[in-house]
Scaffold this motif. Structure first.
Motif, mmCIF file in Angstrom:
data_model
loop_
_atom_site.group_PDB
_atom_site.id
_atom_site.type_symbol
_atom_site.label_atom_id
_atom_site.label_comp_id
_atom_site.label_asym_id
_atom_site.label_seq_id
_atom_site.Cartn_x
_atom_site.Cartn_y
_atom_site.Cartn_z
ATOM 1 N N LEU A 164 16.985 0.678 -15.269
ATOM 2 C CA LEU A 164 17.757 0.898 -16.499
ATOM 3 C C LEU A 164 18.177 2.351 -16.661
ATOM 4 N N GLY A 165 17.339 3.274 -16.211
ATOM 5 C CA GLY A 165 17.717 4.677 -16.292
ATOM 6 C C GLY A 165 18.994 4.962 -15.518
ATOM 7 N N LYS A 166 19.112 4.397 -14.317
ATOM 8 C CA LYS A 166 20.320 4.584 -13.506
ATOM 9 C C LYS A 166 21.524 3.904 -14.157
ATOM 10 N N ILE A 167 21.291 2.738 -14.762
ATOM 11 C CA ILE A 167 22.389 2.024 -15.418
ATOM 12 C C ILE A 167 22.889 2.816 -16.623
ATOM 13 N N ILE A 168 21.968 3.422 -17.368
ATOM 14 C CA ILE A 168 22.357 4.258 -18.505
ATOM 15 C C ILE A 168 23.256 5.402 -18.032
ATOM 16 N N LYS A 169 22.865 6.036 -16.950
ATOM 17 C CA LYS A 169 23.680 7.136 -16.416
ATOM 18 C C LYS A 169 25.063 6.650 -15.993
ATOM 19 N N LYS A 170 25.141 5.453 -15.461
ATOM 20 C CA LYS A 170 26.423 4.916 -15.009
ATOM 21 C C LYS A 170 27.338 4.593 -16.190
ATOM 22 N N LEU A 171 26.763 4.038 -17.264
ATOM 23 C CA LEU A 171 27.569 3.632 -18.414
ATOM 24 C C LEU A 171 27.875 4.790 -19.357
ATOM 25 N N LYS A 172 27.076 5.851 -19.295
ATOM 26 C CA LYS A 172 27.317 7.097 -20.039
ATOM 27 C C LYS A 172 27.510 6.893 -21.544
ATOM 28 N N PRO A 173 26.587 6.213 -22.226
ATOM 29 C CA PRO A 173 26.699 6.098 -23.677
ATOM 30 C C PRO A 173 26.345 7.416 -24.358
ATOM 31 N N LYS A 174 26.842 7.623 -25.562
ATOM 32 C CA LYS A 174 26.480 8.816 -26.321
ATOM 33 C C LYS A 174 25.049 8.718 -26.853
ATOM 34 N N CYS A 175 24.571 7.489 -27.013
ATOM 35 C CA CYS A 175 23.261 7.297 -27.646
ATOM 36 C C CYS A 175 22.529 6.155 -26.962
ATOM 37 N N VAL A 176 21.217 6.333 -26.755
ATOM 38 C CA VAL A 176 20.345 5.277 -26.222
ATOM 39 C C VAL A 176 19.115 5.205 -27.114
ATOM 40 N N THR A 177 18.782 3.995 -27.552
ATOM 41 C CA THR A 177 17.615 3.807 -28.409
ATOM 42 C C THR A 177 16.757 2.686 -27.850
ATOM 43 N N ALA A 178 15.474 2.969 -27.680
ATOM 44 C CA ALA A 178 14.518 1.969 -27.188
ATOM 45 C C ALA A 178 13.630 1.541 -28.341
ATOM 46 N N PHE A 179 13.543 0.235 -28.571
ATOM 47 C CA PHE A 179 12.797 -0.297 -29.706
ATOM 48 C C PHE A 179 11.594 -1.098 -29.221
ATOM 49 N N THR A 180 10.474 -0.942 -29.901
ATOM 50 C CA THR A 180 9.299 -1.757 -29.609
ATOM 51 C C THR A 180 8.408 -1.817 -30.843
ATOM 52 N N ALA A 181 7.637 -2.894 -30.929
ATOM 53 C CA ALA A 181 6.688 -3.024 -32.032
ATOM 54 C C ALA A 181 5.303 -2.566 -31.628
ATOM 55 N N THR A 182 5.066 -2.475 -30.341
ATOM 56 C CA THR A 182 3.720 -2.124 -29.888
ATOM 57 C C THR A 182 3.800 -1.394 -28.561
ATOM 58 N N ALA A 183 3.154 -0.241 -28.513
ATOM 59 C CA ALA A 183 3.127 0.510 -27.258
ATOM 60 C C ALA A 183 2.030 1.563 -27.335
ATOM 61 N N SER A 184 1.182 1.596 -26.338
ATOM 62 C CA SER A 184 0.145 2.623 -26.245
ATOM 63 C C SER A 184 0.789 3.944 -25.851
ATOM 64 N N PRO A 185 0.087 5.056 -26.008
ATOM 65 C CA PRO A 185 0.638 6.344 -25.557
ATOM 66 C C PRO A 185 1.072 6.326 -24.100
ATOM 67 N N THR A 186 0.314 5.624 -23.259
ATOM 68 C CA THR A 186 0.674 5.532 -21.845
ATOM 69 C C THR A 186 1.997 4.810 -21.654
ATOM 70 N N VAL A 187 2.183 3.710 -22.396
ATOM 71 C CA VAL A 187 3.422 2.940 -22.307
ATOM 72 C C VAL A 187 4.593 3.758 -22.846
ATOM 73 N N LEU A 188 4.379 4.476 -23.951
ATOM 74 C CA LEU A 188 5.436 5.318 -24.511
ATOM 75 C C LEU A 188 5.870 6.384 -23.503
#
Length: 290
Positions: free
Chosen positions: A172-196
């Protein structure tokens, strides 16, 4: 200001929401500023356009990207992990009078072309999963249609699934670079510090602004009931709680057996056997709609 008034107007008109939560306002404001505020410098928007949003279930994460999608210029691409979730969100968007399209595997060239025609005609939202974005022809076409915002829902899957059975999440990181959006937001309800940290690494090259709501839910508690007779134990909990309940079961067969057991109890004791329904992935669409 005008943008705030527009946010409130869309929240009420499209989603029947009279007031947004503070964290929702923060996330929405950051998205709008990173895309719509021409006075912001690149330094101002550097982290505002790269957000990891950690909010509990029920806090309205979907509104954080759906409301801006109807305001910002360009297209919003929303990445979901499951086909069922994609279909459900597509239905909800149509119910809210939001024009959107779905890209998924096994679509014909005609279906893909129809989707791009709908985008040309004004559709503001694209729904996709990580696997379909592995198609270079598709991402080449997407890179030419001004995708302003990429929202990644259930972003903990990037870490928890990417390294195991969903390697497409690692791209997904490479796809983001290819599509070149002005903004990227990742949403989650649960994530440990390691996952974040892993989400930040894979999606944002370790440079992301984290917005974290209060995840403690004082209205929810957990307990363990040891029981040899599980049906009896479930029935006791149903009787004790005396309120609408969801009973989760490990298999479809057990789901149906428990439901019929509870149906028989309510039919015998209260003549209300239809109060209990079962639901699982093996049901037809018609059965799920009942």
């Amino acid at each position: 200001n005008d943008l705030l008034n527009k946010v409130n107007e869309i929240a009420l008109k499209n989603f029947n929401i009279k007031q947004l939560y503070p964290n929702q306002r923060i996330v929405i404001s950051n998205i709008l500023e990173s895309i719509c505020d021409d006075s912001c410098t690149e330094e101002d928007t550097y982290l505002k356009g790269k957000q990891i949003v950690l909010l509990p279930t029920g806090a309205g994460k979907s509104l954080c990207f759906l409301i801006p999608a109807l305001i910002i210029p360009g297209i919003t691409l929303i990445i979901y992990p499951l086909l069922a979730l994609m279909a459900d969100q597509h239905r909800r968007m149509l119910d809210a009078n939001i024009s959107c399209v779905i890209f998924r595997g096994n679509q014909s060239i005609e279906e893909r072309n129809n989707n791009f025609q709908k985008i040309t005609d004004g559709a503001k939202i694209i729904i996709a999963n990580p696997e379909v974005l592995q198609n270079n022809d598709l991402t080449d076409r997407l890179s030419k249609i001004n995708i302003s915002h990429i929202a990644i829902d259930e972003a903990h899957c990037v870490s928890e699934w990417g390294d195991t059975f969903r390697p497409s999440y690692l791209t997904l990181g490479k796809i983001i670079k290819k599509l070149k959006p002005k903004c990227v937001t990742a949403f989650t309800a649960t994530a440990s510090p390691t996952v974040l940290d892993r989400i930040s690494q894979l999606l944002f090259e370790n440079s992301a602004h984290i917005i974290q709501g209060e995840t403690d839910r004082p209205n929810i508690h957990y307990s363990v009931v040891y029981a040899d007779a599980k049906k009896k134990a479930v029935l006791e909990q149903v009787i004790i709680n005396q309120k609408p309940l969801i009973v989760f079961c490990p298999t479809r067969k057990i789901t149906e057996n428990i439901a019929r057991f509870l149906q028989e109890y309510y039919k015998t004791k209260h003549n209300k056997g239809d109060l209990v329904k079962f639901y699982h992935a093996g049901l037809t669409k018609e059965e799920k709609d009942i």
